[in-house]
Structure formats: C-alpha cells, structure tokens
Motif scaffolding. Structure first.
Motif, PDB file in Angstrom:
ATOM      1  N   VAL A  48       1.486   5.119   4.661  1.00 59.96           N
ATOM      2  CA  VAL A  48       2.159   4.992   3.368  1.00 59.96           C
ATOM      3  C   VAL A  48       3.416   4.144   3.541  1.00 59.96           C
ATOM      4  O   VAL A  48       4.256   4.424   4.390  1.00 59.96           O
ATOM      5  CB  VAL A  48       2.525   6.368   2.779  1.00 59.96           C
TER       6      VAL A  48
ATOM      7  N   THR B 167       6.744   2.168   1.514  1.00 60.90           N
ATOM      8  CA  THR B 167       7.580   2.289   0.319  1.00 60.90           C
ATOM      9  C   THR B 167       8.276   0.966   0.040  1.00 60.90           C
ATOM     10  O   THR B 167       8.532   0.173   0.948  1.00 60.90           O
ATOM     11  CB  THR B 167       8.658   3.381   0.487  1.00 60.90           C
TER      12      THR B 167
ATOM     13  N   VAL C 217       8.168   2.459  -5.166  1.00 62.64           N
ATOM     14  CA  VAL C 217       6.719   2.376  -5.171  1.00 62.64           C
ATOM     15  C   VAL C 217       6.225   2.844  -3.798  1.00 62.64           C
ATOM     16  O   VAL C 217       6.770   2.451  -2.771  1.00 62.64           O
ATOM     17  CB  VAL C 217       6.238   0.939  -5.446  1.00 62.64           C
ATOM     18  N   LEU C 218       5.219   3.698  -3.805  1.00 59.01           N
ATOM     19  CA  LEU C 218       4.558   4.155  -2.582  1.00 59.01           C
ATOM     20  C   LEU C 218       3.170   3.545  -2.555  1.00 59.01           C
ATOM     21  O   LEU C 218       2.433   3.656  -3.534  1.00 59.01           O
ATOM     22  CB  LEU C 218       4.423   5.674  -2.562  1.00 59.01           C
ATOM     23  N   LEU C 219       2.803   2.910  -1.454  1.00 56.52           N
ATOM     24  CA  LEU C 219       1.477   2.318  -1.316  1.00 56.52           C
ATOM     25  C   LEU C 219       0.731   3.050  -0.214  1.00 56.52           C
ATOM     26  O   LEU C 219       1.193   3.119   0.925  1.00 56.52           O
ATOM     27  CB  LEU C 219       1.567   0.835  -0.962  1.00 56.52           C
ATOM     28  N   ASP C 220      -0.413   3.607  -0.572  1.00 54.88           N
ATOM     29  CA  ASP C 220      -1.301   4.239   0.404  1.00 54.88           C
ATOM     30  C   ASP C 220      -2.232   3.142   0.907  1.00 54.88           C
ATOM     31  O   ASP C 220      -3.152   2.726   0.212  1.00 54.88           O
ATOM     32  CB  ASP C 220      -2.091   5.369  -0.252  1.00 54.88           C
ATOM     33  N   GLN C 221      -1.982   2.656   2.113  1.00 57.76           N
ATOM     34  CA  GLN C 221      -2.748   1.538   2.653  1.00 57.76           C
ATOM     35  C   GLN C 221      -4.202   1.904   2.953  1.00 57.76           C
ATOM     36  O   GLN C 221      -5.050   1.022   3.021  1.00 57.76           O
ATOM     37  CB  GLN C 221      -2.075   1.016   3.921  1.00 57.76           C
TER      38      GLN C 221
ATOM     39  N   GLN D 126      -4.246   2.545  -3.210  1.00 57.28           N
ATOM     40  CA  GLN D 126      -3.613   3.094  -4.418  1.00 57.28           C
ATOM     41  C   GLN D 126      -2.101   3.125  -4.231  1.00 57.28           C
ATOM     42  O   GLN D 126      -1.600   3.268  -3.121  1.00 57.28           O
ATOM     43  CB  GLN D 126      -4.118   4.491  -4.706  1.00 57.28           C
ATOM     44  N   TYR D 127      -1.400   2.995  -5.363  1.00 58.39           N
ATOM     45  CA  TYR D 127       0.049   3.103  -5.289  1.00 58.39           C
ATOM     46  C   TYR D 127       0.570   4.038  -6.368  1.00 58.39           C
ATOM     47  O   TYR D 127      -0.080   4.280  -7.367  1.00 58.39           O
ATOM     48  CB  TYR D 127       0.710   1.720  -5.387  1.00 58.39           C
ATOM     49  N   TRP D 128       1.729   4.574  -6.082  1.00 56.40           N
ATOM     50  CA  TRP D 128       2.423   5.467  -7.001  1.00 56.40           C
ATOM     51  C   TRP D 128       3.766   4.834  -7.312  1.00 56.40           C
ATOM     52  O   TRP D 128       4.425   4.288  -6.422  1.00 56.40           O
ATOM     53  CB  TRP D 128       2.696   6.806  -6.342  1.00 56.40           C
ATOM     54  N   GLU D 129       4.205   4.933  -8.538  1.00 55.00           N
ATOM     55  CA  GLU D 129       5.532   4.460  -8.896  1.00 55.00           C
ATOM     56  C   GLU D 129       6.390   5.669  -9.265  1.00 55.00           C
ATOM     57  O   GLU D 129       6.027   6.447 -10.150  1.00 55.00           O
ATOM     58  CB  GLU D 129       5.473   3.488 -10.076  1.00 55.00           C
TER      59      GLU D 129
END
Length: 84
Positions: free
Chosen positions: A9, A11, A19-23, A27-30
C-alpha cells in the motif's frame, strides 16, 4: 493500537487529503482531511484514543462521533487488507 499499512500500500498526499493505493489490486481509497488526520496519527504510533483526541482538537466534532469515525475507518482499512 497503532496502525501499520500493508507492504503493498502506497500513500500520496493531495490538496484534499490522502490517497491510498493497493498495488496488489490496483484499487485506491481517497481519505478526506478527517481520515487523513486519523491515519497520520495512527501511523505515527498513536492509538485510537490519540486519533479521537486529534479529531476533537482539530474539528468541530464530539468525542462519541469521533470515536465512531476512528473505529469505522480503522475497521474498513483492516477489512480491506490495507492495514493491520
């Protein structure tokens, strides 16, 4: 309990929050400013009570609502495999 992001993950700070990006999944979360403050507090070694205190100090929010918000965010991050 302090929070630790999963190894995959990343940031990034934005003008609005984080923003978090799950590589693994792409998927990403804001996170809005509230979520960003909670995440930052926990990643810096604070526990959930420290995050509640930070929210109450920074935003016009009561302790009960802040505690619910912290519990919800940490639960979602853990359930999504983004944090432990």
């Amino acid at each position: 309990m302090a929070l630790r992001l999963a190894a995959d993950v990343c940031t990034a700070t934005t003008d609005y929050g984080t923003v978090l990006l799950d590589q693994r999944s792409g998927q990403y979360w804001e996170l809005n400013p509230t979520g960003t403050l909670v995440l930052r507090t926990l990643l810096q070694g604070g526990d959930e009570q420290d995050a509640v205190d930070a929210l109450v100090a920074e935003f016009d929010i009561g302790r009960d609502e802040a505690a619910r918000d912290v519990a919800t965010l940490t639960g979602q991050l853990r359930a999504g495999g983004l944090a432990s």
